[in-house]
Design a protein around this motif. Structure first.
Motif, PDB file in Angstrom:
ATOM      1  N   ASP A   1       0.853  -1.185   0.000  1.00 30.46           N
ATOM      2  CA  ASP A   1       0.000   0.000   0.000  1.00 30.46           C
ATOM      3  C   ASP A   1       0.896   1.245   0.000  1.00 30.46           C
ATOM      4  OD1 ASP A   1       0.934   0.308   2.610  1.00 30.46           O
ATOM      5  OD2 ASP A   1      -0.964  -0.242   3.552  1.00 30.46           O
ATOM      6  N   GLN A   2       0.274   2.425  -0.125  1.00 32.45           N
ATOM      7  CA  GLN A   2       1.042   3.648  -0.303  1.00 32.45           C
ATOM      8  C   GLN A   2       1.968   3.970   0.875  1.00 32.45           C
ATOM      9  OE1 GLN A   2       0.629   4.817  -3.358  1.00 32.45           O
ATOM     10  NE2 GLN A   2       2.288   6.277  -3.138  1.00 32.45           N
ATOM     11  N   PRO A   3       1.503   3.881   2.132  1.00 30.77           N
ATOM     12  CA  PRO A   3       2.423   4.161   3.243  1.00 30.77           C
ATOM     13  C   PRO A   3       3.625   3.218   3.275  1.00 30.77           C
ATOM     14  CG  PRO A   3       0.151   4.240   4.002  1.00 30.77           C
ATOM     15  CD  PRO A   3       0.122   3.678   2.616  1.00 30.77           C
ATOM     16  N   THR A   4       3.398   1.947   2.948  1.00 32.52           N
ATOM     17  CA  THR A   4       4.500   0.985   2.935  1.00 32.52           C
ATOM     18  C   THR A   4       5.482   1.319   1.828  1.00 32.52           C
ATOM     19  OG1 THR A   4       3.022  -0.731   3.796  1.00 32.52           O
ATOM     20  CG2 THR A   4       5.090  -1.460   2.818  1.00 32.52           C
ATOM     21  N   LYS A   5       4.969   1.692   0.641  1.00 34.25           N
ATOM     22  CA  LYS A   5       5.843   2.089  -0.463  1.00 34.25           C
ATOM     23  C   LYS A   5       6.666   3.319  -0.100  1.00 34.25           C
ATOM     24  CE  LYS A   5       2.770   2.240  -3.860  1.00 34.25           C
ATOM     25  NZ  LYS A   5       2.245   2.398  -5.241  1.00 34.25           N
ATOM     26  N   SER A   6       6.013   4.285   0.536  1.00 36.57           N
ATOM     27  CA  SER A   6       6.724   5.516   0.907  1.00 36.57           C
ATOM     28  C   SER A   6       7.854   5.222   1.889  1.00 36.57           C
ATOM     29  CB  SER A   6       5.747   6.524   1.527  1.00 36.57           C
ATOM     30  OG  SER A   6       4.809   6.972   0.580  1.00 36.57           O
ATOM     31  N   ALA A   7       7.560   4.413   2.895  1.00 34.23           N
ATOM     32  CA  ALA A   7       8.573   4.095   3.906  1.00 34.23           C
ATOM     33  C   ALA A   7       9.734   3.316   3.294  1.00 34.23           C
ATOM     34  CB  ALA A   7       7.938   3.309   5.043  1.00 34.23           C
ATOM     35  N   LEU A   8       9.429   2.336   2.429  1.00 37.29           N
ATOM     36  CA  LEU A   8      10.482   1.550   1.790  1.00 37.29           C
ATOM     37  C   LEU A   8      11.345   2.432   0.896  1.00 37.29           C
ATOM     38  CD1 LEU A   8      11.937  -1.023   0.904  1.00 37.29           C
ATOM     39  CD2 LEU A   8      10.082  -1.416  -0.749  1.00 37.29           C
ATOM     40  N   THR A   9      10.704   3.304   0.117  1.00 40.27           N
ATOM     41  CA  THR A   9      11.462   4.149  -0.796  1.00 40.27           C
ATOM     42  C   THR A   9      12.378   5.093  -0.042  1.00 40.27           C
ATOM     43  OG1 THR A   9       9.580   4.039  -2.328  1.00 40.27           O
ATOM     44  CG2 THR A   9      11.279   5.654  -2.800  1.00 40.27           C
ATOM     45  N   ARG A  10      11.943   5.595   1.101  1.00 45.52           N
ATOM     46  CA  ARG A  10      12.797   6.468   1.913  1.00 45.52           C
ATOM     47  C   ARG A  10      13.996   5.689   2.461  1.00 45.52           C
ATOM     48  NH1 ARG A  10      10.955  11.439   2.681  1.00 45.52           N
ATOM     49  NH2 ARG A  10       8.768  11.864   2.214  1.00 45.52           N
ATOM     50  N   ARG A  11      13.767   4.428   2.858  1.00 45.88           N
ATOM     51  CA  ARG A  11      14.897   3.616   3.331  1.00 45.88           C
ATOM     52  C   ARG A  11      15.892   3.375   2.198  1.00 45.88           C
ATOM     53  NH1 ARG A  11      10.700   0.844   5.841  1.00 45.88           N
ATOM     54  NH2 ARG A  11      10.848  -0.951   4.450  1.00 45.88           N
ATOM     55  N   MET A  12      15.377   3.148   0.997  1.00 46.81           N
ATOM     56  CA  MET A  12      16.263   2.937  -0.148  1.00 46.81           C
ATOM     57  C   MET A  12      16.996   4.226  -0.516  1.00 46.81           C
ATOM     58  SD  MET A  12      14.245   0.285  -2.607  1.00 46.81           S
ATOM     59  CE  MET A  12      14.259  -1.464  -2.169  1.00 46.81           C
ATOM     60  N   PHE A  13      16.316   5.352  -0.404  1.00 47.89           N
ATOM     61  CA  PHE A  13      16.956   6.634  -0.660  1.00 47.89           C
ATOM     62  C   PHE A  13      18.152   6.817   0.274  1.00 47.89           C
ATOM     63  CE2 PHE A  13      17.521  11.198  -0.058  1.00 47.89           C
ATOM     64  CZ  PHE A  13      17.459  11.685  -1.365  1.00 47.89           C
ATOM     65  N   ASP A  14      17.961   6.502   1.539  1.00 52.77           N
ATOM     66  CA  ASP A  14      19.038   6.635   2.524  1.00 52.77           C
ATOM     67  C   ASP A  14      20.170   5.637   2.270  1.00 52.77           C
ATOM     68  OD1 ASP A  14      17.646   8.650   3.786  1.00 52.77           O
ATOM     69  OD2 ASP A  14      16.752   7.327   5.299  1.00 52.77           O
TER      70      ASP A  14
END
Length: 280
Positions: free
Chosen positions: A234-247
């Motif tokens: 879902d969108q919150p999970t995608k957002s959190a994962l993408t931020r971890r990948m960004f870091d």
């Protein structure tokens, strides 16, 4: 899919999961592994009913009780393997590979001219075609200089079944594989099957990894491939994962997703091509 015992004996038809058990199971899977199954009740029922019976449970309630309280790693692995589709193939979404070869590889090779060490992660590698494919593109690009570089890439997946198949590296090759690749990067394995050649197989480090976990690897990545996995989130999970990948990406590094996916608009990546984003 496992065969239901009832279909062999003429017994009662497959059991049906109740709304309560479905909710318990969906919440468990989403909280632990990020998979959003709220709209997948029929899929859950059809893919797990045989598993429930083969494990000796009388119904989904017993199975969910067991899974939540006593389930082992093997039990969870079986659950995830049943609920996800580990479908991939060589040369998938070749446009992304074209951009990787034409733009990204020359850039990161120049960047690492001194240390000669690339850092690439195939973050949902499934049965292994993607990381092997990436290695072939790298070997082609570096040519005779490849031996002087550390090009080993990390490939991870949550499914042990998928990883075991990936490590074997035996496939039926599609017609899209270039003839010189079939000659240089594979060896016949009987019938229509081919095994990935050692120089490609040894270039991939496979690891079981849950994308819901913190990303703490030794190095940050020049490129992360994370294709066809966020469709399950879902969108919150995608957002959190993408931020971890960004870091977990070096400044100037890239994230490559699939054409079927999109990133939330509030994330700090810059889109540079279809399904390709850069940390600027």
């Amino acid at each position: 899919m496992l065969t239901n015992k009832s279909s062999q004996t003429g017994a009662a038809p497959s059991m049906t999961i109740s709304e309560k058990d479905f909710t318990r199971l969906v919440n468990f899977v989403q909280s632990k592994y990020g998979l959003d199954l709220h709209q997948k009740r029929q899929l859950v029922n059809s893919r797990l009913s045989g598993t429930v019976k083969s494990m000796g449970f009388n119904g989904f309630t017993e199975y969910v009780d067991y899974l939540l309280k006593k389930g082992t790693g093997d039990d969870v692995n079986q659950l995830l393997s049943r609920l996800t589709t580990n479908y991939t193939y060589f040369m998938r979404e070749v446009e992304s590979f074209d951009y990787f070869t034409r733009t990204i590889l020359p850039e990161i090779v120049r960047k690492h001219e001194r240390d000669k060490c690339l850092s690439i992660w195939s973050a949902a590698c499934s049965s292994g075609e993607e990381p092997y494919n990436i290695s072939m593109y790298i070997m082609d690009y570096l040519g005779g200089q490849a031996a002087a570089w550390d090009t080993r890439l990390l490939a991870s997946d949550i499914s042990l079944d998928a990883l075991n198949k990936a490590k074997r590296g035996v496939y039926e090759l599609p017609d899209t594989i270039p003839p010189n690749w079939k000659r240089d990067y594979f060896k016949p394995a009987g019938g229509k099957m081919y095994e990935v050649a050692p120089k490609i197989k040894n270039n991939v480090i496979f690891k079981q990894f849950n994308l819901m976990d913190p990303i703490h690897f030794k190095r940050k990545f020049d490129v992360i491939f994370c294709r066809n996995v966020m469709i399950y989130f879902d969108q919150p999970t995608k957002s959190a994962l993408t931020r971890r990948m960004f870091d977990a990406t070096v400044p100037g590094g890239y994230l490559i997703i699939s054409k079927a996916e999109n990133l939330p608009p509030d994330l700090p990546y810059t889109r540079v091509a279809t399904s390709i984003f850069q940390k600027r």
